[in-house]
Design a protein around this motif. Structure first.
Motif, PDB file in Angstrom:
ATOM      1  N   SER A   1      51.791 -15.819  48.090  1.00 45.13           N
ATOM      2  CA  SER A   1      52.174 -15.910  47.201  1.00 45.13           C
ATOM      3  C   SER A   1      53.290 -15.101  46.027  1.00 45.13           C
ATOM      4  O   SER A   1      53.054 -13.728  46.499  1.00 45.13           O
ATOM      5  N   TYR A   2      54.352 -15.745  45.639  1.00 41.59           N
ATOM      6  CA  TYR A   2      54.673 -14.102  44.602  1.00 41.59           C
ATOM      7  C   TYR A   2      53.860 -14.210  43.776  1.00 41.59           C
ATOM      8  O   TYR A   2      54.122 -12.871  43.851  1.00 41.59           O
TER       9      TYR A   2
ATOM     10  N   VAL B   1      58.657 -19.390  45.439  1.00 42.37           N
ATOM     11  CA  VAL B   1      59.205 -18.771  46.059  1.00 42.37           C
ATOM     12  C   VAL B   1      57.046 -17.966  47.232  1.00 42.37           C
ATOM     13  O   VAL B   1      56.387 -18.068  46.332  1.00 42.37           O
ATOM     14  N   GLU B   2      57.784 -17.922  47.588  1.00 35.93           N
ATOM     15  CA  GLU B   2      56.727 -17.915  49.468  1.00 35.93           C
ATOM     16  C   GLU B   2      57.522 -16.192  49.826  1.00 35.93           C
ATOM     17  O   GLU B   2      58.264 -16.209  50.792  1.00 35.93           O
TER      18      GLU B   2
ATOM     19  N   THR C   1      63.918 -17.926  49.279  1.00 33.86           N
ATOM     20  CA  THR C   1      61.885 -18.540  49.841  1.00 33.86           C
ATOM     21  C   THR C   1      62.362 -18.834  50.804  1.00 33.86           C
ATOM     22  O   THR C   1      63.079 -18.119  52.176  1.00 33.86           O
TER      23      THR C   1
ATOM     24  N   THR D   1      59.378 -18.834  39.993  1.00 30.86           N
ATOM     25  CA  THR D   1      58.669 -18.025  40.932  1.00 30.86           C
ATOM     26  C   THR D   1      57.541 -18.947  41.411  1.00 30.86           C
ATOM     27  O   THR D   1      57.233 -18.387  43.073  1.00 30.86           O
TER      28      THR D   1
END
Length: 309
Positions: free
Chosen positions: A93-94, A10-11, A170, A7
């Motif tokens: 952000s995630y 991931v963005e 992503t 995580t």
């Protein structure tokens, strides 16, 4: 592109309301104004109710909580969008996105329950006036708030935790100015069947129960008022329900409007623009609705503001 379970890599990209650089300052100014009006208006409602002993009744207790909920809800979405505009960055952000989803779910759920509790309060006041103080006692009012808050938190945490099982690629684009749960689920590259079933199940149950409760309360209210012989009594009872009916119509009407528009349009961006109608407009309108339509609120606000002038 290979899916990732990590995580921290991931963005999400919040596309916002427009990609036109020349409109960004206008959007920033517009939403800053709407945010300040919403916060200040609802804060005045809370202070007026707390400072005036005549407003220490169940109806205004629920209204105070509704104003707090409106401030909290709009504060989960608008500030982040304004920060992104100033930073000229659309990424989130995630963790930030999931946090925003969780808080938004809490306050949307709480608003649903509060509107139902306010309808029940009006039902008891009009249909059972002699037993009003017995039924709507302080203990019941506090229990209703605690129950609503507990259910909303549990649902929000469960929905957020269920997102953790999903895998994402992503740099994912969300065609909104905030992170919406349904949009995040749609962007997942893993099986989302359980998430979608639970999302629609909870929405149907919570929304259905609260809406049916409101409809039932007002059917009883209208039938009771219509049986009155005094036209003055009818007007007084209807006027006490007017502000709440307006809030209910605005909240659910804009929500259903956005849902319908998302079903009939192929443009996610238009749906994002339409979502402003239920995320920003109702919290901003509510203070004006209750202060301009309610004689007691106008008197309390005048008493609160006069020493400051």
């Amino acid at each position: 592109m290979e899916s990732k379970n990590q995580t921290d890599t991931v963005e999400f990209i919040l596309l916002g309301l427009s990609e036109d650089p020349e409109l960004q300052n206008t959007i920033f100014g517009l939403f800053l104004s709407m945010y300040l009006v919403t916060v200040l208006g609802n804060l005045l409602i809370i202070l007026a109710i707390m400072s005036d002993s005549h407003l220490h009744t169940p109806m205004y207790f629920f209204l105070c909580n509704l104003s707090f909920t409106d401030i909290s809800f709009i504060s989960t979405t608008i500030p982040r969008m304004m920060v992104n505009i100033q930073r000229q960055s659309k990424t989130i952000s995630y963790t930030g996105c999931l946090t925003q989803v969780c808080f938004a779910l809490v306050f949307v759920g709480l608003e649903n329950f509060l509107l139902a509790a306010m309808a029940y309060d009006r039902y008891v006041a009009i249909c059972h006036p002699l037993r009003y103080t017995v039924i709507m006692n302080p203990r019941l009012c506090v229990l209703l708030i605690l129950f609503s808050f507990s259910i909303s938190i549990m649902d929000a945490l469960l929905q957020s935790l269920m997102v953790l099982r999903l895998s994402f690629r992503t740099d994912l684009e969300i065609p909104h100015f905030f992170c919406e749960l349904a949009q995040i689920i749609n962007l997942a590259c893993s099986d989302t069947l359980i998430n979608n079933i639970w999302l629609y199940f909870v929405t149907s149950i919570v929304g259905g129960i609260t809406i049916l409760g409101i409809i039932y309360s007002y059917i009883k209210i209208f039938s009771s008022v219509l049986r009155m012989s005094s036209s003055g009594g009818k007007y007084k009872d209807f006027s006490t329900c007017g502000s709440h009916l307006y809030v209910v119509s605005l909240f659910y009407g804009t929500g259903f409007g956005v849902y319908i528009s998302s079903a009939v349009t192929d443009s996610p961006r238009k749906t994002g623009v339409a979502s402003v109608m239920y995320t920003v407009v109702p919290p901003m309108i509510n203070p004006f609705n209750y202060s301009l339509r309610n004689r007691d609120m106008k008197a309390a606000l005048k008493k609160l503001i006069t020493p400051l002038l």
